[in-house]
Design a protein around this motif. Structure first.
Motif, PDB file in Angstrom:
ATOM      1  N   ILE A 214       0.641  -1.227   0.012  1.00 39.94           N
ATOM      2  CA  ILE A 214       0.182   0.071  -0.124  1.00 39.94           C
ATOM      3  C   ILE A 214       0.864   1.145  -0.019  1.00 39.94           C
ATOM      4  CG2 ILE A 214      -1.693   1.271   1.281  1.00 39.94           C
ATOM      5  CD1 ILE A 214      -2.678  -1.313   2.504  1.00 39.94           C
ATOM      6  N   PHE A 215       1.957   1.389   0.985  1.00 38.35           N
ATOM      7  CA  PHE A 215       2.591   2.253   0.874  1.00 38.35           C
ATOM      8  C   PHE A 215       3.732   2.593  -0.325  1.00 38.35           C
ATOM      9  CE2 PHE A 215       1.757   1.230   5.398  1.00 38.35           C
ATOM     10  CZ  PHE A 215       1.158   2.363   5.703  1.00 38.35           C
ATOM     11  N   LYS A 216       4.183   1.370  -0.968  1.00 45.23           N
ATOM     12  CA  LYS A 216       5.094   1.430  -1.956  1.00 45.23           C
ATOM     13  C   LYS A 216       4.102   1.971  -3.383  1.00 45.23           C
ATOM     14  CE  LYS A 216       7.819  -1.809  -2.824  1.00 45.23           C
ATOM     15  NZ  LYS A 216       8.686  -3.030  -3.061  1.00 45.23           N
ATOM     16  N   ILE A 217       2.984   1.469  -3.338  1.00 45.77           N
ATOM     17  CA  ILE A 217       2.033   2.244  -4.239  1.00 45.77           C
ATOM     18  C   ILE A 217       1.932   3.656  -4.360  1.00 45.77           C
ATOM     19  CG2 ILE A 217      -0.357   2.544  -5.105  1.00 45.77           C
ATOM     20  CD1 ILE A 217      -1.013  -0.258  -3.944  1.00 45.77           C
ATOM     21  N   ALA A 218       2.191   4.210  -3.325  1.00 42.80           N
ATOM     22  CA  ALA A 218       2.190   5.846  -3.210  1.00 42.80           C
ATOM     23  C   ALA A 218       3.401   6.279  -3.376  1.00 42.80           C
ATOM     24  CB  ALA A 218       1.544   6.079  -1.599  1.00 42.80           C
ATOM     25  N   THR A 219       4.462   5.538  -2.911  1.00 42.08           N
ATOM     26  CA  THR A 219       5.521   6.121  -2.894  1.00 42.08           C
ATOM     27  C   THR A 219       6.352   5.916  -4.424  1.00 42.08           C
ATOM     28  OG1 THR A 219       6.509   4.325  -1.965  1.00 42.08           O
ATOM     29  CG2 THR A 219       6.295   6.155  -0.530  1.00 42.08           C
ATOM     30  N   LEU A 220       5.853   4.910  -5.185  1.00 43.60           N
ATOM     31  CA  LEU A 220       6.371   4.622  -6.486  1.00 43.60           C
ATOM     32  C   LEU A 220       5.568   5.806  -7.366  1.00 43.60           C
ATOM     33  CD1 LEU A 220       6.609   0.670  -6.801  1.00 43.60           C
ATOM     34  CD2 LEU A 220       8.268   2.507  -7.001  1.00 43.60           C
ATOM     35  N   TYR A 221       4.539   6.227  -7.198  1.00 46.41           N
ATOM     36  CA  TYR A 221       3.832   6.942  -7.889  1.00 46.41           C
ATOM     37  C   TYR A 221       3.815   8.477  -7.717  1.00 46.41           C
ATOM     38  CZ  TYR A 221       0.485   8.080 -11.843  1.00 46.41           C
ATOM     39  OH  TYR A 221       0.354   8.692 -13.108  1.00 46.41           O
ATOM     40  N   SER A 222       3.012   8.651  -6.471  1.00 45.93           N
ATOM     41  CA  SER A 222       3.309  10.193  -6.228  1.00 45.93           C
ATOM     42  C   SER A 222       3.009  10.237  -4.678  1.00 45.93           C
ATOM     43  CB  SER A 222       1.965  10.674  -6.896  1.00 45.93           C
ATOM     44  OG  SER A 222       1.629  12.096  -6.401  1.00 45.93           O
ATOM     45  N   PRO A 223       4.168  10.511  -4.052  1.00 52.03           N
ATOM     46  CA  PRO A 223       4.275  10.427  -2.573  1.00 52.03           C
ATOM     47  C   PRO A 223       3.385  11.524  -1.722  1.00 52.03           C
ATOM     48  CG  PRO A 223       6.419  10.008  -3.453  1.00 52.03           C
ATOM     49  CD  PRO A 223       5.503  10.521  -4.788  1.00 52.03           C
ATOM     50  N   MET A 224       3.410  12.495  -2.523  1.00 53.08           N
ATOM     51  CA  MET A 224       2.353  13.554  -1.872  1.00 53.08           C
ATOM     52  C   MET A 224       0.915  13.355  -1.753  1.00 53.08           C
ATOM     53  SD  MET A 224       4.064  16.231  -0.651  1.00 53.08           S
ATOM     54  CE  MET A 224       2.724  17.007  -0.435  1.00 53.08           C
ATOM     55  N   LYS A 225       0.358  12.165  -2.652  1.00 53.76           N
ATOM     56  CA  LYS A 225      -0.947  11.954  -2.540  1.00 53.76           C
ATOM     57  C   LYS A 225      -1.235  11.110  -1.161  1.00 53.76           C
ATOM     58  CE  LYS A 225      -2.506  12.154  -7.448  1.00 53.76           C
ATOM     59  NZ  LYS A 225      -3.207  11.018  -8.398  1.00 53.76           N
ATOM     60  N   LEU A 226       0.023  10.460  -0.664  1.00 53.14           N
ATOM     61  CA  LEU A 226      -0.080  10.054   0.694  1.00 53.14           C
ATOM     62  C   LEU A 226       0.225  10.887   1.609  1.00 53.14           C
ATOM     63  CD1 LEU A 226      -0.047   7.242   2.335  1.00 53.14           C
ATOM     64  CD2 LEU A 226       2.283   7.089   1.835  1.00 53.14           C
ATOM     65  N   PHE A 227       1.386  11.569   1.831  1.00 48.12           N
ATOM     66  CA  PHE A 227       1.660  12.511   2.729  1.00 48.12           C
ATOM     67  C   PHE A 227       0.936  13.667   2.949  1.00 48.12           C
ATOM     68  CE2 PHE A 227       5.624   9.900   1.794  1.00 48.12           C
ATOM     69  CZ  PHE A 227       5.921   9.650   3.048  1.00 48.12           C
ATOM     70  N   ALA A 228       0.334  14.271   1.870  1.00 54.14           N
ATOM     71  CA  ALA A 228      -0.279  15.216   2.174  1.00 54.14           C
ATOM     72  C   ALA A 228      -1.640  15.350   2.931  1.00 54.14           C
ATOM     73  CB  ALA A 228      -0.809  16.108   0.744  1.00 54.14           C
ATOM     74  N   PRO A 229      -2.424  14.027   2.687  1.00 49.81           N
ATOM     75  CA  PRO A 229      -3.752  13.956   3.460  1.00 49.81           C
ATOM     76  C   PRO A 229      -3.095  13.455   4.868  1.00 49.81           C
ATOM     77  CG  PRO A 229      -3.731  12.760   1.505  1.00 49.81           C
ATOM     78  CD  PRO A 229      -2.486  13.193   1.388  1.00 49.81           C
ATOM     79  N   ILE A 230      -2.179  12.754   5.140  1.00 51.39           N
ATOM     80  CA  ILE A 230      -1.812  12.505   6.802  1.00 51.39           C
ATOM     81  C   ILE A 230      -1.337  13.951   7.307  1.00 51.39           C
ATOM     82  CG2 ILE A 230       0.336  11.310   7.926  1.00 51.39           C
ATOM     83  CD1 ILE A 230       0.147   9.210   5.716  1.00 51.39           C
ATOM     84  N   SER A 231      -0.445  14.683   6.477  1.00 53.41           N
ATOM     85  CA  SER A 231       0.109  15.904   7.233  1.00 53.41           C
ATOM     86  C   SER A 231      -1.249  16.841   7.605  1.00 53.41           C
ATOM     87  CB  SER A 231       0.888  16.718   6.039  1.00 53.41           C
ATOM     88  OG  SER A 231       1.108  17.887   6.629  1.00 53.41           O
ATOM     89  N   GLY A 232      -2.297  16.871   6.505  1.00 51.16           N
ATOM     90  CA  GLY A 232      -3.492  17.784   6.873  1.00 51.16           C
ATOM     91  C   GLY A 232      -4.144  17.166   7.908  1.00 51.16           C
ATOM     92  N   ALA A 233      -4.540  15.976   8.234  1.00 49.59           N
ATOM     93  CA  ALA A 233      -5.042  15.131   9.192  1.00 49.59           C
ATOM     94  C   ALA A 233      -4.328  15.429  10.583  1.00 49.59           C
ATOM     95  CB  ALA A 233      -5.095  13.679   9.266  1.00 49.59           C
TER      96      ALA A 233
END
Length: 285
Positions: A214-233
């Motif tokens: 799951i994390f590899k999917i995000a980091t391989l394609y567009s990390p900000m799509k994973l990290f931005a929502p977590i940061s916003g939360a």
């Protein structure tokens, strides 16, 4: 150079190869067929040689992804087909994948239906991966983890350094192709019951490994799509908690400060990851 190489990673799949290889040779007599023996303890290598396949043997098991990489490096074909050696994938469906490459796609994946999943829980997990990957890429992904695929050899070899040695090579290669703007097609296929030994998937260990996908999917394609929502939360939870403590105690607490700091740190990690990802897919002419 031959036009087509068919690569089958195999670990203790003597029975499956005895069924699969003759049908492959009959359907594609001119194809280069490579069996990568991943440290088998049965007669996998012997059966493969007797049936006319090129055999690459490892002295110990290195993993499915490692077998794929070894086979890809050794293959001479301009087009590569990867399929399981356990009888689940049929030679009759290879033509459908190759037809997609003829249409201009760089990768064609055999998408399993519900009956092709190992069990109910694996089916749910794969459905989740497909939805997540579709969201990340903006393209519909019907089967992220299918190992039955046809690719253009030159494109696939660009990403060999990214592929893990374990079972998640399909995920990594799919996301790498999408990230690099190489078109990917999906072809619905039925999957037969495997022949011989049970699956090499280990529920607990590989369950954790698939969770990391799951994390590899995000980091391989567009990390900000994973990290931005977590940061916003973190930020909005911190803001809500600060509002509560300001109203009730008229002060800023350590917890609010920690949450705000976490939001900034996660966001900055996302920015750095985005730059690293961009460099990973950089191609110098």
């Amino acid at each position: 150079m031959c036009e087509l190489s068919i690569i089958l990673p195999a670990k203790n799949e003597a029975e499956g190869l005895a069924k699969t290889l003759p049908t492959l040779r009959h359907a594609y007599p001119d194809a280069e067929i490579i069996v990568v023996d991943d440290g088998s303890t049965d007669s996998t290598a012997q059966i493969a040689r007797e049936l006319g396949a090129i055999v690459l043997s490892s002295p110990y098991s290195m993993g499915n992804g490692a077998a794929i990489k070894r086979g890809s490096r050794a293959a001479n074909g301009a087009l590569l087909v990867f399929m399981d050696a356990d009888g689940q994938h049929s030679a009759e469906h290879i033509g459908q994948l190759l037809a997609k490459l003829d249409e201009g796609f760089d990768m064609a994946v055999g998408a399993r239906d519900g009956s092709g999943q190992a069990n109910f829980h694996r089916g749910l997990a794969n459905a989740f991966y497909n939805r997540l990957a579709s969201h990340m890429t903006g393209h519909r992904i019907d089967d992220l983890t299918s190992g039955f695929r046809a690719v253009r050899a030159d494109k696939f070899r660009e990403f060999l350094h990214l592929l893990p040695n374990g079972f998640s090579y399909p995920t990594t290669s799919t996301m790498a192709f999408f990230r690099s703007a190489y078109p990917v097609a999906y072809v619905p296929i039925p999957v037969a019951k495997r022949v011989g030994n049970g699956s090499h998937i280990r529920p607990i260990k590989d369950g954790i490994r698939f969770l990391l996908i799951i994390f590899k999917i995000a980091t391989l394609y567009s990390p900000m799509k994973l990290f931005a929502p977590i940061s916003g939360a973190f930020f909005f939870i911190g803001l809500a908690y600060y509002s509560y403590t300001f109203i009730t105690m008229h002060r800023l607490t350590n917890m609010s400060t920690l949450l705000f700091s976490a939001a900034v740190i996660v966001f900055l990690i996302g920015l750095i990851s985005e730059q690293v990802t961009s460099l990973t897919y950089r191609r110098d002419s």
